[in-house]
Design an enzyme around this catalytic site. Structure first.
Site, mmCIF file in Angstrom:
data_model
loop_
_atom_site.group_PDB
_atom_site.id
_atom_site.type_symbol
_atom_site.label_atom_id
_atom_site.label_comp_id
_atom_site.label_asym_id
_atom_site.label_seq_id
_atom_site.Cartn_x
_atom_site.Cartn_y
_atom_site.Cartn_z
ATOM 1 C CE LYS A 70 -3.232 -2.406 2.984
ATOM 2 N NZ LYS A 70 -3.718 -2.461 4.472
ATOM 3 N N GLY A 71 2.141 0.942 0.333
ATOM 4 C CA GLY A 71 3.000 2.250 0.683
ATOM 5 C C GLY A 71 2.970 3.220 -0.385
ATOM 6 C CD GLU A 86 8.567 -0.597 -3.061
ATOM 7 O OE1 GLU A 86 7.351 -0.127 -2.652
ATOM 8 O OE2 GLU A 86 8.862 -1.728 -2.978
ATOM 9 C CG ASP A 87 6.770 2.173 0.042
ATOM 10 O OD1 ASP A 87 7.819 1.467 -0.292
ATOM 11 O OD2 ASP A 87 6.096 1.957 0.975
ATOM 12 C CG ASP A 115 15.022 -0.996 4.584
ATOM 13 O OD1 ASP A 115 16.041 -0.268 4.709
ATOM 14 O OD2 ASP A 115 14.639 -1.585 5.493
ATOM 15 C CE LYS A 119 14.729 3.469 5.974
ATOM 16 N NZ LYS A 119 14.197 2.628 6.873
ATOM 17 C CG PHE A 122 10.630 2.804 10.911
ATOM 18 C CD1 PHE A 122 10.739 1.720 9.941
ATOM 19 C CD2 PHE A 122 9.133 3.217 10.975
ATOM 20 C CE1 PHE A 122 9.669 1.036 9.664
ATOM 21 C CE2 PHE A 122 8.110 2.514 10.448
ATOM 22 C CZ PHE A 122 8.411 1.315 9.703
ATOM 23 C CG ASP A 179 2.616 0.943 7.497
ATOM 24 O OD1 ASP A 179 3.567 0.742 6.618
ATOM 25 O OD2 ASP A 179 2.244 -0.135 7.991
ATOM 26 N NE ARG A 220 -0.746 1.782 4.709
ATOM 27 C CZ ARG A 220 0.330 1.107 4.501
ATOM 28 N NH1 ARG A 220 1.528 1.603 4.008
ATOM 29 N NH2 ARG A 220 0.229 -0.066 4.737
HETATM 30 P P1 5GP Z 1 13.199 -3.932 1.489
HETATM 31 O O1 5GP Z 1 12.806 -5.049 1.053
HETATM 32 O O2 5GP Z 1 13.800 -3.017 0.545
HETATM 33 O O3 5GP Z 1 13.808 -4.123 2.672
HETATM 34 O O4 5GP Z 1 11.969 -3.158 2.055
HETATM 35 C C1 5GP Z 1 10.969 -2.488 1.122
HETATM 36 C C2 5GP Z 1 9.961 -2.531 1.934
HETATM 37 O O5 5GP Z 1 10.021 -2.208 3.508
HETATM 38 C C3 5GP Z 1 9.171 -0.966 1.768
HETATM 39 O O6 5GP Z 1 8.284 -0.941 0.547
HETATM 40 C C4 5GP Z 1 8.447 -0.414 2.838
HETATM 41 O O7 5GP Z 1 7.334 -1.356 2.833
HETATM 42 C C5 5GP Z 1 9.169 -1.233 4.083
HETATM 43 N N1 5GP Z 1 10.255 -0.286 4.564
HETATM 44 C C6 5GP Z 1 11.529 -0.106 4.584
HETATM 45 N N2 5GP Z 1 12.080 0.828 5.364
HETATM 46 C C7 5GP Z 1 11.044 1.609 5.843
HETATM 47 C C8 5GP Z 1 10.859 2.518 6.668
HETATM 48 O O8 5GP Z 1 11.716 3.291 6.967
HETATM 49 N N3 5GP Z 1 9.540 3.068 7.009
HETATM 50 C C9 5GP Z 1 8.305 2.375 6.472
HETATM 51 N N4 5GP Z 1 7.286 2.898 6.875
HETATM 52 N N5 5GP Z 1 8.359 1.130 5.824
HETATM 53 C C10 5GP Z 1 9.769 0.761 5.390
#
Ligand code: 5GP
Length: 175
Positions: free
Chosen positions: A41-42, A97-98, A101, A129, A150, A157, A163
């Site tokens: 949803k992000g 994508e939001d 990470d 990030k 975070f 969220d 959100r």
């Molecule tokens: P990844 O697979 O790159 O580790 O994670 C991606 C997903 O993790 C993002 O789409 C998001 O939903 C969540 N995520 C990663 N970092 C953050 C953050 O700082 N805040 C929030 N709310 N979600 C995060």
């Protein structure tokens, strides 16, 4: 008990950057159609704002994969929750994508999309990030780099809350 949220990116800054990305995409794909994949949803708030700023024939579709639980730690587990409604074969796909990470979710998703034979495949993320990257993922269109904290708001969220904040903020948990 209330969580503290410190503003990191004010609304005006976020909207201004989204306009710039929309303009860039419009120039890069001139004469073509684009297929935006919004990851639920992000990325929903970002994708809707971005779509309005792209002056090209455009299809907007949604996909949902699970990456995070209701905490702040990635489980590393990725699972399809909702697939696209339409085929992306032969299309200019941009995954929206939001935040990138560790990169685990995106690398899984991009691999899956590649197998569906799009004409082109790019990644657009509001936030990045880089310090946390575990899997190498190239972000073609990036809004902002953020520190290893975070963040919530503008679609992101914490346990399904925040959100709706019109800015991006750093969540300081009240524990
Ligand atoms: P990844 O697979 O790159 O580790 O994670 C991606 C997903 O993790 C993002 O789409 C998001 O939903 C969540 N995520 C990663 N970092 C953050 C953050 O700082 N805040 C929030 N709310 N979600 C995060």
């Amino acid at each position: 008990m209330s969580d503290k949220i410190r503003v990191l990116l004010p609304e005006e800054e976020v909207v201004k950057r989204i306009r710039e990305i929309g303009k860039q995409i419009t120039e890069d794909y001139r004469g073509e159609e684009v297929f935006l994949i919004c990851t639920l949803k992000g990325a929903s708030l970002f994708a809707c704002e971005l779509a309005k700023r792209i002056d090209l024939p455009l299809t907007l579709d949604f996909i949902a994969v699970a990456s995070y639980g209701s905490g702040t730690q990635s489980s590393g587990e990725v699972r399809m929750i909702k697939d696209l409604d339409e085929s992306i074969e032969g299309k200019n796909v941009i995954v929206v994508e939001d935040i990138v990470d560790t990169g685990r979710t995106l690398s899984y998703l991009l691999e899956m999309m590649k197998k569906r034979n799009p004409k082109s495949l790019k990644l657009c993320s509001l936030l990045d990030k880089p310090e946390r990257r575990v899997v190498d993922v190239e972000v073609d269109y990036k809004g902002f780099e953020v520190p290893d904290l975070f963040v919530v708001g503008y679609g992101l969220d914490y346990a399904q809350k925040y959100r709706n904040l019109p800015y991006v903020g750093i969540l300081e948990l009240d524990v």
